[in-house]
Write a protein that holds these residues in place. Sequence first.
Motif, short mmCIF file in Angstrom:
data_model
loop_
_atom_site.label_atom_id
_atom_site.label_comp_id
_atom_site.label_asym_id
_atom_site.label_seq_id
_atom_site.Cartn_x
_atom_site.Cartn_y
_atom_site.Cartn_z
N GLU A 117 0.82 -1.21 0.00
CA GLU A 117 0.00 0.00 0.00
C GLU A 117 0.86 1.26 0.00
N ALA A 118 1.98 1.24 0.71
CA ALA A 118 2.88 2.40 0.74
C ALA A 118 3.47 2.64 -0.64
N LEU A 119 3.87 1.59 -1.33
CA LEU A 119 4.43 1.72 -2.67
C LEU A 119 3.38 2.20 -3.66
N THR A 120 2.18 1.66 -3.55
CA THR A 120 1.10 2.06 -4.46
C THR A 120 0.76 3.53 -4.31
N LYS A 121 0.69 4.00 -3.06
CA LYS A 121 0.36 5.40 -2.79
C LYS A 121 1.46 6.33 -3.29
N ALA A 122 2.71 5.95 -3.06
CA ALA A 122 3.83 6.81 -3.47
C ALA A 122 3.90 6.90 -4.99
N ALA A 123 3.69 5.77 -5.69
CA ALA A 123 3.76 5.77 -7.15
C ALA A 123 2.64 6.61 -7.76
N ALA A 124 1.45 6.54 -7.14
CA ALA A 124 0.30 7.28 -7.67
C ALA A 124 0.39 8.77 -7.41
N SER A 125 1.25 9.19 -6.49
CA SER A 125 1.35 10.61 -6.14
C SER A 125 1.96 11.44 -7.25
N GLU A 127 5.02 12.15 -7.43
CA GLU A 127 6.22 12.77 -6.88
C GLU A 127 7.28 11.69 -6.62
N LEU A 128 8.39 11.80 -7.30
CA LEU A 128 9.43 10.79 -7.13
C LEU A 128 9.93 10.73 -5.69
N GLU A 129 10.00 11.90 -5.02
CA GLU A 129 10.48 11.94 -3.64
C GLU A 129 9.55 11.15 -2.71
N ALA A 130 8.30 10.95 -3.11
CA ALA A 130 7.36 10.20 -2.27
C ALA A 130 7.80 8.75 -2.10
N MET A 131 8.65 8.27 -2.99
CA MET A 131 9.13 6.88 -2.88
C MET A 131 10.11 6.72 -1.72
N ARG A 132 10.55 7.84 -1.16
CA ARG A 132 11.50 7.74 -0.05
C ARG A 132 10.85 7.15 1.20
N LEU A 133 9.55 7.38 1.39
CA LEU A 133 8.86 6.86 2.56
C LEU A 133 8.88 5.33 2.62
N PRO A 153 18.99 5.65 -4.01
CA PRO A 153 17.83 5.00 -4.61
C PRO A 153 16.90 5.93 -5.37
N ILE A 154 16.71 7.18 -4.88
CA ILE A 154 15.83 8.11 -5.58
C ILE A 154 16.45 8.52 -6.91
N GLY A 162 12.36 7.75 -18.23
CA GLY A 162 12.61 8.44 -19.49
C GLY A 162 12.43 9.93 -19.40
N ASP A 163 12.02 10.42 -18.24
CA ASP A 163 11.82 11.86 -18.05
C ASP A 163 12.45 12.29 -16.74
N PRO A 164 12.88 13.53 -16.61
CA PRO A 164 13.59 13.97 -15.40
C PRO A 164 12.73 13.99 -14.15
N GLN A 165 11.42 14.08 -14.30
CA GLN A 165 10.54 14.08 -13.12
C GLN A 165 10.32 12.68 -12.56
N GLY A 166 10.66 11.68 -13.34
CA GLY A 166 10.48 10.30 -12.85
C GLY A 166 9.07 9.76 -13.04
N SER A 167 8.28 10.44 -13.86
CA SER A 167 6.89 10.00 -14.05
C SER A 167 6.82 8.60 -14.69
#
Length: 252
Positions: A117-125, A127-133, A153-154, A162-167
């Motif tokens: 659930e933490a990974l799913t929420k961070a990916a859907a946000s 924001e690449l930085e959200a993956m730090r949680l 890791p970030i 393929g994009d600088p924002q990490g989308s």
Amino acid sequence: MGPHRHILSCLALTALLALPTAPSQASQVTIERIIVQPDHSTSSADTNPMLGPNGEDAGRSGITLDGEQKSLSPDIAPDGQSGDDAPMAAETIDMAPPPVILRDLDALPAPVRRMYEALTKAAASGELEAMRLPMEMNEVTPVIGLDGGTSDPIEALRAMSGDPQGSEILAIISELLEAGFVHVDEDTPQDMYVWPYFAHYPLAALTKPQRVALFRLITAGDFEDMDAIGHYTFFRLGIAPDGTWHYLIAGE
């Protein structure tokens, strides 16, 4: 010539005239012996084991010396398979069944479900930085990278996108987690829940709907490359039963 000698000469002449005078019969007998083939017994020491009673090649005719319909050709195995195709006992292959595809998230152990659930929420946000949680929820830093690199890791995630924002990489993580998963190496140190199930599923066993699901993750060109080596090589994500996120990697 005395009378006794004259009598002896007459007797000798008479005996000579009484001898057989038919050389043609002797010649006929000789010819018959030449054209008549010897009748070999099956137990004869000079009998060719590959010849039938009429001198035929038993391997090609399918007739043995005793008249039984059985091929003795060296190219045919006893069970009727050709020598090249006959299975070898030493090379018997035990094909394991494909792993069970799991989709029920409620059946996951509680720690695995929390990380999921933490990974799913961070990916859907977005924001690449959200993956730090979810990374900080681990006791160890997860392995991130196409080759399992150990850089920040970030930044490793950013480099794979393929994009600088990490989308793009966030979208890939979301798609991985939406796919079915498998539980592999149970009760071993490598015990792991793995997304997507394609990572441990034979490509040749995929149904048409499963191929469509796979093509949500990869391109037709990717599939050709994977099919050539026989297994999935795109991104896969692993979470241990204790909830530790171990890796997000790709490659063989």
